[in-house]
Structure formats: C-alpha cells, structure tokens
Scaffold this active site. Sequence first.
Site, PDB file in Angstrom:
ATOM      1  N   PRO A   1       0.859  -1.150   0.142  1.00 19.79           N
ATOM      2  CA  PRO A   1      -0.067   0.026  -0.056  1.00 19.79           C
ATOM      3  C   PRO A   1       1.033   1.342   0.039  1.00 19.79           C
ATOM      4  CG  PRO A   1       0.012  -0.994   2.084  1.00 19.79           C
ATOM      5  CD  PRO A   1       0.747  -1.964   1.179  1.00 19.79           C
ATOM      6  N   ASN A   2       0.413   2.134  -0.702  1.00 21.63           N
ATOM      7  CA  ASN A   2       0.701   3.632  -0.905  1.00 21.63           C
ATOM      8  C   ASN A   2       2.211   3.732  -1.592  1.00 21.63           C
ATOM      9  OD1 ASN A   2      -1.381   4.833   0.491  1.00 21.63           O
ATOM     10  ND2 ASN A   2      -0.478   3.871   2.309  1.00 21.63           N
TER      11      ASN A   2
ATOM     12  N   ARG B   1       4.805  11.082  -2.687  1.00 20.93           N
ATOM     13  CA  ARG B   1       4.587  10.894  -1.291  1.00 20.93           C
ATOM     14  C   ARG B   1       5.933  10.934  -0.407  1.00 20.93           C
ATOM     15  NH1 ARG B   1       4.005   5.297   1.831  1.00 20.93           N
ATOM     16  NH2 ARG B   1       3.775   5.913   3.709  1.00 20.93           N
TER      17      ARG B   1
ATOM     18  N   TYR C   1      10.946   8.941   0.837  1.00 18.53           N
ATOM     19  CA  TYR C   1      11.061   8.036  -0.216  1.00 18.53           C
ATOM     20  C   TYR C   1      11.755   8.215  -1.366  1.00 18.53           C
ATOM     21  CZ  TYR C   1       7.776   5.901   3.136  1.00 18.53           C
ATOM     22  OH  TYR C   1       7.199   5.401   4.226  1.00 18.53           O
TER      23      TYR C   1
ATOM     24  N   ASN D   1       8.106  -5.543  -0.748  1.00 18.90           N
ATOM     25  CA  ASN D   1       7.966  -4.185   0.199  1.00 18.90           C
ATOM     26  C   ASN D   1       6.526  -4.278   0.617  1.00 18.90           C
ATOM     27  OD1 ASN D   1       7.774  -1.846   1.441  1.00 18.90           O
ATOM     28  ND2 ASN D   1       9.140  -0.869   0.247  1.00 18.90           N
TER      29      ASN D   1
ATOM     30  N   ALA E   1       2.792  -0.761   4.959  1.00 17.58           N
ATOM     31  CA  ALA E   1       2.329  -0.605   6.148  1.00 17.58           C
ATOM     32  C   ALA E   1       1.896  -2.231   6.448  1.00 17.58           C
ATOM     33  CB  ALA E   1       1.176   0.248   6.260  1.00 17.58           C
TER      34      ALA E   1
ATOM     35  N   HIS F   1       3.683  -4.425   9.301  1.00 11.62           N
ATOM     36  CA  HIS F   1       3.493  -4.319  10.813  1.00 11.62           C
ATOM     37  C   HIS F   1       2.064  -4.808  11.208  1.00 11.62           C
ATOM     38  CE1 HIS F   1       6.909  -1.467   9.751  1.00 11.62           C
ATOM     39  NE2 HIS F   1       5.813  -0.816   9.239  1.00 11.62           N
TER      40      HIS F   1
ATOM     41  N   GLU G   1      12.519  -9.364   1.923  1.00  5.96           N
ATOM     42  CA  GLU G   1      11.932  -8.196   2.366  1.00  5.96           C
ATOM     43  C   GLU G   1      12.721  -6.936   2.133  1.00  5.96           C
ATOM     44  OE1 GLU G   1       9.678  -6.529   6.527  1.00  5.96           O
ATOM     45  OE2 GLU G   1      10.905  -8.431   6.448  1.00  5.96           O
TER      46      GLU G   1
ATOM     47  N   HIS H   1      12.619  -2.236   2.363  1.00  2.66           N
ATOM     48  CA  HIS H   1      11.904  -1.247   3.003  1.00  2.66           C
ATOM     49  C   HIS H   1      12.721   0.013   2.433  1.00  2.66           C
ATOM     50  CE1 HIS H   1       8.895  -3.182   5.257  1.00  2.66           C
ATOM     51  NE2 HIS H   1       9.633  -3.992   5.571  1.00  2.66           N
TER      52      HIS H   1
ATOM     53  N   ARG I   1      11.801   5.215  12.509  1.00  5.68           N
ATOM     54  CA  ARG I   1      10.529   5.688  12.770  1.00  5.68           C
ATOM     55  C   ARG I   1       9.751   5.611  13.977  1.00  5.68           C
ATOM     56  NH1 ARG I   1       8.474   5.100   6.647  1.00  5.68           N
ATOM     57  NH2 ARG I   1       6.979   6.591   7.528  1.00  5.68           N
TER      58      ARG I   1
END
Length: 143
Positions: free
Chosen positions: A11-12, A19, A24, A75, A78, A81, A99, A101, A108
């Site tokens: 997502p996103n 964004r 990013y 990736n 969200a 988590h 994985e 990120h 963060r």
Amino acid sequence: MKKSILLINGPNLNLLGTREPETYGNQTLEDVEQLCVDHAAGMGISLATFQSNHEGAIVDAIQQSRDVYSHIVINPGAYTHTSIAIRDAILGIDARVYEVHISNVHEREPFRHHSYISDIAKGVFIGMGIPGYLAAIDAIGAE
C-alpha cells in the site's frame, strides 16, 4: 526451476515520487519497477511486478506465485507491521522471500519496528533507499 522473481509492492507505494519525497525519494514506482526489471534481466533473471493497496490482493498474488516464481521480493508497506495473512501466505509457498523497505523503519515510529515478515524472509534490506531492491535482486543472483 530457473530463477524468476515476483516483485510485490504494498500500500501507498504507488505514490512513490510524490509521497514524502524526503523519506522515499523522487523516483516513481514505475521507475523502480523498470530499474528492477532491467537489473534482473542483466543477471539472466526474469522479474514481474505487482502492486496493490489491498491486503487480499497481495495474499492472492503470493498464492498465485506458487510454482511460477522461485523468489519474491516484497515491500509490504504498512502491512509489514499488521498482516498475519501475508505472513501465512508466504509460509504457504516454496519461493524464497526477501523483504525490502526504502526507509529505515527502526528510525521511525515505534509501531513500525516490528515486522511479521522479517523472521521468515531469506534476507531483509532496510533503509537503503531504492538500491535496497537491487541488493535483494543481487542476493538472489548470488544464491
């Protein structure tokens, strides 16, 4: 099975380039996907891409990758988590999973420090920016 990769972005990540560019960067998702396709091709590895903002669609993509792709680079955004469903889908396939990120999630908010994926992943690349995707592909190539 010849090495092949399904690159999954959660997502996103479709908003890359616009964004939070300070976190990013300015590359779009399309830029990142093409970079990964080209990098993998240079190693003789085919790479397909998938992005969704929907947990179930990501679960479906993982399940459908069974016996099609030898590896997944994910990736989860969200969902890293929160998603036991994505974790369980990964456990249900034979592909090796890496994985990625873009940001360092450990710098963060505290709720981002736990991943439901990291302990079942073959490798984890955190906080390397976009080159983290390439590092995951390099790790697959080195297997």
